[in-house]
Write an enzyme that holds these catalytic residues in place. Structure first.
Site, PDB file in Angstrom:
ATOM      1  N   GLY A 205       0.826  -1.204   0.000  1.00 14.45           N
ATOM      2  CA  GLY A 205       0.000   0.000   0.000  1.00 14.45           C
ATOM      3  C   GLY A 205       0.855   1.246   0.000  1.00 14.45           C
TER       4      GLY A 205
ATOM      5  N   GLU B 192       5.578  -3.196   1.132  1.00 15.13           N
ATOM      6  CA  GLU B 192       5.683  -2.931  -0.299  1.00 15.13           C
ATOM      7  C   GLU B 192       4.922  -1.630  -0.562  1.00 15.13           C
ATOM      8  OE1 GLU B 192       7.579  -4.649  -2.267  1.00 15.13           O
ATOM      9  OE2 GLU B 192       8.093  -6.001  -0.624  1.00 15.13           O
TER      10      GLU B 192
ATOM     11  N   CYS C  28       1.989   0.845  -8.317  1.00 13.97           N
ATOM     12  CA  CYS C  28       3.104   1.388  -7.536  1.00 13.97           C
ATOM     13  C   CYS C  28       4.375   1.566  -8.356  1.00 13.97           C
ATOM     14  CB  CYS C  28       3.381   0.505  -6.327  1.00 13.97           C
ATOM     15  SG  CYS C  28       3.681  -1.230  -6.750  1.00 13.97           S
TER      16      CYS C  28
END
Length: 499
Positions: free
Chosen positions: A211, A233, A268
């Site tokens: 997140g 992560e 991401c």
């Protein structure tokens, strides 16, 4: 009120109802039960691990249409992105674990020294115990099940907490994992902030979170209470540096694939901003416009090949970035928005202020600013002046620049002449550095993330020497020093009285 708003409110109401059911006692009892099952050795055997992995494979094979449908409900994901970037990658991850699990589990011999002679040593991978996986909404199946593959492969019991921002995917995950996996060792807890908070109050042997950094700090604070290790992560602003000697058509196509072709920038590792020279920027912009129109047409808002923004909060957050003073007039392509449909067109901006929101926060959406430089060497100062990103990308044919970039730029991962594809390689560790994350996973690295490397030394009763025991003497000191240094020549010198 739009259908999307009604659905969103419905989800909130459903989650509120669940919060009344899932209480502290439920969280505590869940962990207690799973710990009891772990202590009973349910998950330690090779056969159990293989059985669970094969059932995960069945989920991918038999339920792909349902997964694709859930992802479309949550994010409007195109079928190709869902099938390839979520299901197919998961299938590969499971197959790799099945193929290599025996080797991963096998003890590895370690060298011994004169200090411990005669002896043998090995490193044993043992499961950490009861682990918690908190996943993200942008790739809700991949980012939920991939860490679970590692947890199961390593022999742990695991609780998965899917993201409430992808409710259809969360519900399907709960249904499928309950249907196929061993309920004595694998559980899914749905819900929102309340449920997550109650879970974080418990003592875990590992917490794995995917997140943003804001929640990552909350996870670390909760974990610190029990000295629980974490894998975080996270994300960050992943730069793309474009040299003027690159193949520009292929370059922009690969940037588009990693940006708008990856959940419409809601990933991401999506390119977050471009760095290039003032002289070369107009060519980059023209190439981006041409390829974006080729991919998404003259009306990208109507394209079925891009995901929508996940919810109103994220839509408004992105809108605020675009509407900020001294940013709104920097749009050179796109900028169209439809709040009711949660759609924002692919948008390119030129030379936005470096202190603006769009350059200060991770974008996580379909906006791509270009920052121009007097010369490409300035890129290192811009990148290294910011928190370390999860990924950094360089497009060039210049070997010296490639070498300097990989040596000078600190990031979770670096890709030269492409974007995002390193995520697909299980032979590479995937994870961040600094504010972009802690720890890594994928392939063997997932197994290691959920394992403790236990050192085991087997010592013989033979060869017991008096030099390690009192009373101490100068001769004993000399012998022990040479033994610790594993220096046979000096040891013989001491024994012969020559040293």
């Amino acid at each position: 009120m739009s259908k999307l708003e009604e659905a969103f409110i419905s989800v909130i109401v459903d989650r509120s109802a669940m919060a009344k059911i899932f209480q502290m006692a439920d969280a505590s009892n869940l962990v207690t039960e799973l710990r009891r099952n772990f202590d009973a050795g349910v998950t330690r055997g090779y056969e159990w691990r293989v059985t669970q992995l094969k059932k995960l494979l069945v989920i991918c094979d038999k339920h792909e249409p349902e997964i694709v449908s859930a992802l479309h409900d949550d994010l409007g994901k195109p079928e190709l992105e869902s099938s390839v970037y979520e299901v197919a990658l998961l299938r590969n991850s499971i197959k790799l674990a099945l193929k290599q699990l025996k080797d991963w589990m096998a003890p590895h011999k370690a060298k011994t020294s004169l200090t411990t002679f005669p002896a043998s040593a090995k490193i044993v991978s043992e499961p950490l115990g009861v682990v918690l996986v908190i996943s993200a909404w942008n790739f809700p199946f991949m980012l939920s099940i991939d860490p679970v593959i590692g947890a199961i492969s390593a022999g742990n019991v695991v609780v998965l907490k899917p993201s409430e921002l992808a409710p259809a995917s969360s519900s399907l995950l709960a249904k499928l994992l309950k249907q196929y996996l061993d309920p004595s060792a694998v559980r899914v807890v749905e819900g929102a902030v309340t449920e997550t908070t109650l879970l974080l109050e418990q003592k875990w042997d590992k917490i794995f979170y995917t997140g943003n950094s804001r929640i990552g700090r909350i996870i670390m604070t909760a974990a610190a209470k029990h000295l629980t290790p974490v894998s975080l992560e996270l994300g960050g602003k992943s730069p793309v540096v474009i040299d003027s000697d690159t193949n520009l058509k292929i370059t922009v196509r690969r940037i588009i694939s990693g940006k708008w072709g990856c959940n419409n920038g809601q990933a991401c590792i999506s390119p977050d901003y471009i760095l290039t020279t003032k002289e070369y920027a107009p060519k980059v912009i023209d190439a981006l416009k041409k390829e974006l129109e080729a991919f998404y047409g003259n009306n990208p808002m109507g394209s079925k090949d891009t995901s929508r923004i996940v919810n109103l909060n994220h839509f408004d957050r992105l809108s605020k970035m675009l509407e900020e003073k001294e940013v709104s007039n920097k749009i050179v392509y796109g900028g169209q928005k439809n709040r009711e449909n949660l759609k924002i067109s692919p948008t390119v901006l030129l030379d936005v202020p470096l202190d603006s929101l769009i350059m200060s926060e991770e974008i996580f959406g379909p906006l791509l600013p270009i920052v121009t430089l007097n010369n490409l060497e300035e890129c290192f100062g811009v990148i290294n002046s910011r928190p370390k990103p999860l990924a950094a990308y360089l497009f060039t044919k210049n070997h010296k620049l490639k070498k300097k970039f990989t040596k000078t730029v600190s990031a979770g991962g670096i890709v030269v002449n492409d974007t995002a594809v390193h995520f697909t390689l299980p032979t590479l560790p995937f994870g961040g550095v600094g504010e972009s994350g802690i720890g890594s996973y994928h392939g063997k690295f997932s197994f290691d993330a959920f394992s403790h490397k236990k050192s085991v030394l087997f010592k013989s009763f033979l060869g017991d020497s008096a030099i390690r025991y009192p009373p101490y003497s100068r001769r004993k000191l000399g012998l022990l020093k040479t033994l610790v240094n594993s220096n046979l020549v000096d040891t013989f010198k001491v024994l012969l009285g020559l040293s």
